[in-house]
Design a protein around this motif. Structure first.
Motif, PDB file in Angstrom:
ATOM      1  N   GLU A  25       0.829  -1.210   0.000  1.00 53.10           N
ATOM      2  CA  GLU A  25       0.000   0.000   0.000  1.00 53.10           C
ATOM      3  C   GLU A  25       0.860   1.256   0.000  1.00 53.10           C
TER       4      GLU A  25
ATOM      5  N   TYR B  99      -5.934   3.860   7.921  1.00 52.58           N
ATOM      6  CA  TYR B  99      -5.983   4.296   6.528  1.00 52.58           C
ATOM      7  C   TYR B  99      -5.531   3.175   5.602  1.00 52.58           C
TER       8      TYR B  99
ATOM      9  N   VAL C  82       1.977   3.435  -2.160  1.00 54.53           N
ATOM     10  CA  VAL C  82       1.548   4.633  -2.899  1.00 54.53           C
ATOM     11  C   VAL C  82       0.503   5.403  -2.085  1.00 54.53           C
ATOM     12  N   GLU C  83      -0.498   4.676  -1.556  1.00 57.65           N
ATOM     13  CA  GLU C  83      -1.537   5.322  -0.741  1.00 57.65           C
ATOM     14  C   GLU C  83      -0.954   5.879   0.563  1.00 57.65           C
ATOM     15  N   ILE C  84      -0.054   5.124   1.180  1.00 59.57           N
ATOM     16  CA  ILE C  84       0.562   5.558   2.440  1.00 59.57           C
ATOM     17  C   ILE C  84       1.383   6.828   2.215  1.00 59.57           C
ATOM     18  N   GLU C  85       2.149   6.863   1.123  1.00 59.06           N
ATOM     19  CA  GLU C  85       2.958   8.049   0.831  1.00 59.06           C
ATOM     20  C   GLU C  85       2.064   9.275   0.609  1.00 59.06           C
ATOM     21  N   ARG C  86       0.954   9.090  -0.078  1.00 55.95           N
ATOM     22  CA  ARG C  86       0.013  10.197  -0.289  1.00 55.95           C
ATOM     23  C   ARG C  86      -0.565  10.665   1.053  1.00 55.95           C
ATOM     24  N   PHE C  87      -0.937   9.707   1.911  1.00 57.62           N
ATOM     25  CA  PHE C  87      -1.471  10.040   3.242  1.00 57.62           C
ATOM     26  C   PHE C  87      -0.448  10.840   4.051  1.00 57.62           C
TER      27      PHE C  87
END
Length: 176
Positions: free
Chosen positions: A149, A176, A151-156
């Motif tokens: 995850e 998240y 990509v999503e974690i970096e965005r968060f």
């Protein structure tokens, strides 16, 4: 500091591995010596943590803290850890203490006048289908652990700029 997680005894329940339960007693967790302290009026009893499955501390009217026995490969033993979040993944907080002796003599002393227990903690995460891993609160480490995850974690992380040493933000991140 004290060798215990809480400054004072808290009302709580002890759940033993043999399925017996002690409810609604004044207890505390001595994380320096890995044992539970049970206060029964004028007497204090000591229970070794290896006999405990989990502890439930009723620290506030509406909240309880759950400490569960978890085996850690890096420690090569089971330890009691606080469950911060349990969902698809589980986030744990491991409390431990280190002892610092007084050091106030000599030319390179730290001028520490009293012996003291120092609070330490570490976070661990158990993801579905994986072994429990130590979660160091650094962006690079978190992205490696949660690689599927990432990509999503970096965005968060970019959007929220969380304090990764805060329980609240680590819980939000795992949710998240």
């Amino acid at each position: 500091g004290t060798p215990t997680v809480y400054e004072e005894f808290q009302k709580g329940d002890i759940y033993f591995s043999d399925k017996t339960v002690i409810r609604n007693r004044m207890i505390n967790y001595d994380c320096y010596q890995d044992r539970i302290l049970l206060n029964s009026g004028e007497l204090d009893y000591v229970i070794q943590a290896r006999h405990i499955d989990y502890l439930l501390f009723h620290v506030r009217e509406d909240t309880s803290d759950l400490f569960k026995q978890v085996f850690l490969l890096d420690k090569k033993k089971a330890v009691l850890m606080k469950v911060l979040y349990s969902g698809e993944s589980t986030l744990y907080k491991y409390y431990y203490k280190t002892f610092q002796e007084a050091d106030y003599t000599g030319p390179y002393s730290q001028d520490r006048r009293y012996d003291e227990y120092r609070d330490e903690q570490a976070w661990y995460i158990r993801q579905p289908g994986k072994e429990i891993q130590k979660l160091r609160p650094k962006k690079k480490i978190i992205l490696q652990i949660m690689e599927s995850e990432s990509v999503e974690i970096e965005r968060f992380l970019k959007e929220n700029k969380p304090d990764l040493k805060s329980d609240t933000y680590l819980i939000r991140l795992v949710k998240y």
